[in-house]
Design a protein around this motif. Structure first.
Motif, PDB file in Angstrom:
ATOM      1  N   LYS A 148      12.343  37.496  -3.591  1.00 26.55           N
ATOM      2  CA  LYS A 148      11.938  36.506  -2.586  1.00 26.55           C
ATOM      3  C   LYS A 148      13.117  35.814  -1.924  1.00 26.55           C
ATOM      4  CE  LYS A 148       7.233  35.596  -3.987  1.00 26.55           C
ATOM      5  NZ  LYS A 148       6.340  34.768  -4.793  1.00 26.55           N
ATOM      6  N   HIS A 149      14.205  35.602  -2.683  1.00 22.19           N
ATOM      7  CA  HIS A 149      15.300  34.794  -2.145  1.00 22.19           C
ATOM      8  C   HIS A 149      16.512  35.571  -1.662  1.00 22.19           C
ATOM      9  CE1 HIS A 149      12.852  31.740  -4.169  1.00 22.19           C
ATOM     10  NE2 HIS A 149      13.284  30.964  -3.192  1.00 22.19           N
ATOM     11  N   LYS A 150      16.802  36.694  -2.273  1.00 20.41           N
ATOM     12  CA  LYS A 150      17.987  37.449  -1.833  1.00 20.41           C
ATOM     13  C   LYS A 150      17.574  38.414  -0.728  1.00 20.41           C
ATOM     14  CE  LYS A 150      21.037  37.029  -5.796  1.00 20.41           C
ATOM     15  NZ  LYS A 150      21.799  37.734  -6.860  1.00 20.41           N
ATOM     16  N   GLU A 200      21.443  41.116  -9.288  1.00 23.13           N
ATOM     17  CA  GLU A 200      22.119  41.415 -10.547  1.00 23.13           C
ATOM     18  C   GLU A 200      21.095  41.720 -11.647  1.00 23.13           C
ATOM     19  OE1 GLU A 200      25.273  41.656 -10.340  1.00 23.13           O
ATOM     20  OE2 GLU A 200      25.718  40.502  -8.512  1.00 23.13           O
ATOM     21  N   MET A 201      21.580  42.312 -12.743  1.00 24.29           N
ATOM     22  CA  MET A 201      20.705  42.645 -13.861  1.00 24.29           C
ATOM     23  C   MET A 201      20.063  41.398 -14.471  1.00 24.29           C
ATOM     24  SD  MET A 201      20.523  45.750 -13.736  1.00 24.29           S
ATOM     25  CE  MET A 201      20.272  47.057 -14.907  1.00 24.29           C
ATOM     26  N   GLU A 202      20.771  40.261 -14.417  1.00 24.68           N
ATOM     27  CA  GLU A 202      20.273  39.036 -15.044  1.00 24.68           C
ATOM     28  C   GLU A 202      19.261  38.304 -14.154  1.00 24.68           C
ATOM     29  OE1 GLU A 202      23.741  40.650 -15.808  1.00 24.68           O
ATOM     30  OE2 GLU A 202      23.840  39.129 -14.231  1.00 24.68           O
ATOM     31  N   ILE A 231      15.989  54.954  -3.179  1.00 24.23           N
ATOM     32  CA  ILE A 231      16.480  55.181  -4.545  1.00 24.23           C
ATOM     33  C   ILE A 231      17.307  53.982  -4.978  1.00 24.23           C
ATOM     34  CG2 ILE A 231      17.893  56.654  -6.049  1.00 24.23           C
ATOM     35  CD1 ILE A 231      17.686  58.836  -3.853  1.00 24.23           C
ATOM     36  N   SER A 232      17.048  53.472  -6.199  1.00 27.03           N
ATOM     37  CA  SER A 232      17.898  52.411  -6.731  1.00 27.03           C
ATOM     38  C   SER A 232      18.047  52.547  -8.239  1.00 27.03           C
ATOM     39  CB  SER A 232      17.317  51.037  -6.399  1.00 27.03           C
ATOM     40  OG  SER A 232      18.116  50.020  -6.982  1.00 27.03           O
ATOM     41  N   ALA A 233      19.250  52.260  -8.728  1.00 21.37           N
ATOM     42  CA  ALA A 233      19.507  52.238 -10.170  1.00 21.37           C
ATOM     43  C   ALA A 233      19.638  50.796 -10.647  1.00 21.37           C
ATOM     44  CB  ALA A 233      20.783  53.001 -10.487  1.00 21.37           C
ATOM     45  N   GLY A 234      19.228  49.854  -9.799  1.00 24.22           N
ATOM     46  CA  GLY A 234      19.396  48.432 -10.108  1.00 24.22           C
ATOM     47  C   GLY A 234      18.306  47.873 -11.019  1.00 24.22           C
ATOM     48  N   GLY A 239      23.341  49.053  -6.854  1.00 22.71           N
ATOM     49  CA  GLY A 239      22.581  48.955  -8.103  1.00 22.71           C
ATOM     50  C   GLY A 239      23.044  49.933  -9.166  1.00 22.71           C
ATOM     51  N   GLY A 240      23.004  49.507 -10.438  1.00 19.60           N
ATOM     52  CA  GLY A 240      23.359  50.386 -11.553  1.00 19.60           C
ATOM     53  C   GLY A 240      24.639  49.958 -12.233  1.00 19.60           C
ATOM     54  N   ASP A 241      24.828  50.449 -13.459  1.00 26.22           N
ATOM     55  CA  ASP A 241      25.988  50.048 -14.269  1.00 26.22           C
ATOM     56  C   ASP A 241      27.307  50.515 -13.661  1.00 26.22           C
ATOM     57  OD1 ASP A 241      23.969  49.267 -15.951  1.00 26.22           O
ATOM     58  OD2 ASP A 241      24.230  50.929 -17.366  1.00 26.22           O
TER      59      ASP A 241
END
Lengths: 352, 352
Positions: free
Chosen positions: A80-82, A70-72, A103-106, A9-11
């Motif tokens: 629910k699905h991934k 993903e960000m989108e 921890i997540s930057a996503g 996660g994250g840029d």
């Protein structure tokens, strides 16, 4: 202790996440578990350090997860699905006690949805919220909600005030933290409808709930060091947070240019480098790490979306403190007491 | 030109107002007319400068007004009943062409009510709004609404975008100023209901109205120098403005302390004083003067409530430029053209 880090996660993922974890590993006592595509993580580590993961530290681990949110992606659908995404796997580890903090930057929306759906809310809290920690004059400022609930009701702001009181007391040792309501004036009559109603509710309930409510606070006084937390809705809070960030960047750029204007000013700047460093350190929001997601049953930290390796390192170190302080357990305890008190009162009322 | 200054409004009135006017008088070509209690103004001038008002400058004048609108006064009631207050007298001078611009640091609500009731709205604008000018990277940023309309509708934000386009073009010479919508993300789907609807309306109407709408802007990008104006409701705008101010104060204090920590750091700071001065000048919001009240038929400037003499001086100098640029006349012209175009279209539609 086990710190679970979303490696995907994250840029700047996964490079910054991996490097941040490696940098942090000798500064924390906990295990750090990278969640993500194992083959990619392993080959990146070999590329960056010329070593196998196991050679870096016995406390650095991997948990394989084959998908990435993903960000989108739409938050609810993604969660629910991934099912084999780094985020969902991370949350499941947290839930099943295979990790003590996640921890997540996503994707922020997915993180908040996941925390609520997969980890669960603390009983007595309607809406968990992001709490950001900002630097303030010789002190720090907790900002809640920093961006998770775009539309709020007064009851949410009251609960934010409760949560920040408990959190600050247990983390910074301030017995009666000063909680302010973010507004555009200090008078009771100022502000939009939400703020006016929240003011009334906070004033009415603060004594009963042990909140040291200091009234309306304007942005101009927020960094004075006299306020420990400001509560606001997630839209206004996020504007506040990002404005602070934007102005900070502008200050830094302008300060650097003023000193680096020409060769003479560069030379003249040398003697004052320690002072400039002191200033930068005091101002740097990075040393305050990520935002905490308060109101869920386990520690969840939202790292900055544009986190670089240094920021991941800081966030991991801060996350360890977050767990050590048992802030979440104490929050659950206090809300349980409050809930049973309420239930008792209700019972007594019914018996009368 | 005649600049009318409310001598009785603001936290430091009348001392700061009088001193600011005296400081400014040799930096402007205009007459500066102090509106307020004549005997007090005269005796203060004698006390501060040991001279009569007439001895300071033939362009410094007084207009007597026996009442004062206080910060606690209810705006509409104050404007309607305190007919001999410095604010009401000032507005009347503006209306009757005895003044070209009115500046006040007094009760904001009363100033906005007075401007709308006594001076009048430009046809085609539903809600006039405060426009603040903030420093940005090698540039400046116009913020509208900076605090006058706590609750807004999308149509108001569209009109704010129109007004800022016209104002920036005529004042800063930027032919197609970049107008952004203040939001918590750049995606179309982000934000609260007001912002989402305003985004749609701006996107739909911007070409027709000649607005260079660049979409959602986050606070973190607001000071980049790439955006010329950000539009928002008065609550969020005021939070933005005051947060900027608060962080600015904190930065200044921390920077000063870093350099003044001890005698050694003080000595080491000496060579870099020019760089520090350059930095302060670039950052100082004071040099940008007061906020302009756009959408009324004459120039009205809201000086900062806590204005000191320096800030009054700057605001007076800026007000002269505001009049010289004929920004308000040009705004009336452009809206008139737009209105007659609309009327024509309506007529044609009816005839078809």
């Amino acid at each position: 202790m086990k710190i679970v880090l979303d490696a995907m996660g994250g840029d700047n993922a996964p490079d910054a996440n991996i490097k941040g974890a490696v940098n942090a590993i000798n500064k924390v006592k906990a295990e750090v578990i990278l969640v993500g595509k194992e083959d990619i993580i392993r080959s990146k580590i070999k590329e960056f350090y010329g070593k196998e993961l196991e050679q870096i530290s016995s406390r650095l681990k991997i948990k394989n997860a084959t998908e990435t949110i993903e960000m989108e992606d739409t938050p609810t659908i993604a969660i629910k699905h991934k099912k084999d995404s780094s985020m969902v796997v991370g949350f499941k580890m947290l839930k099943e006690d295979e990790g003590d903090v996640f921890i997540s930057a996503g994707n922020s929306g997915a993180l908040l949805t996941g925390a609520t759906l997969l980890v669960g809310r603390i009983k007595g809290i309607d809406r968990p919220a992001l709490a950001g920690i900002l630097p303030a004059y010789h002190s720090q400022l907790l900002l809640i909600d920093a961006g998770s609930n775009t539309n709020c009701k007064p009851i949410n702001l009251l609960q934010f005030a409760q949560m920040s009181t408990i959190y600050i007391r247990n983390t910074f040792g301030i017995e009666h933290p000063a909680i302010g309501l973010l507004n555009i004036g200090t008078e009771e009559t100022k502000g939009n409808d939400l703020v006016k109603e929240s003011y009334k509710l906070l004033k009415e309930k603060s004594e009963e709930l042990g909140i040291n409510f200091v009234g309306n606070v304007e942005g101009r006084d927020a960094f004075s060091g006299k306020i420990d937390a400001i509560v606001t809705d997630g839209f206004t809070g996020n504007v506040f947070l990002k404005t602070t960030e934007g102005l900070g960047k502008f200050v830094k750029k302008t300060l650097t240019e003023s000193f680096m204007k020409n060769i003479i000013s560069k030379i003249l700047a040398v003697p004052s480098l320690p002072a400039l460093k002191r200033f930068s350190k005091e101002m740097d929001y990075k040393s305050y790490g990520g935002a905490l997601f308060l109101g869920v049953k386990k520690p969840v930290v939202k790292a900055h979306g544009s986190s670089d390796e240094l920021l991941f390192e800081y966030t991991i170190i801060q996350a360890e403190k977050f767990v050590e302080n048992k802030a979440v357990d104490k929050m659950i305890d206090e809300f349980e007491k409050l809930n049973s008190k309420k239930a008792e009162e209700k019972l007594q009322n019914n018996m009368q």
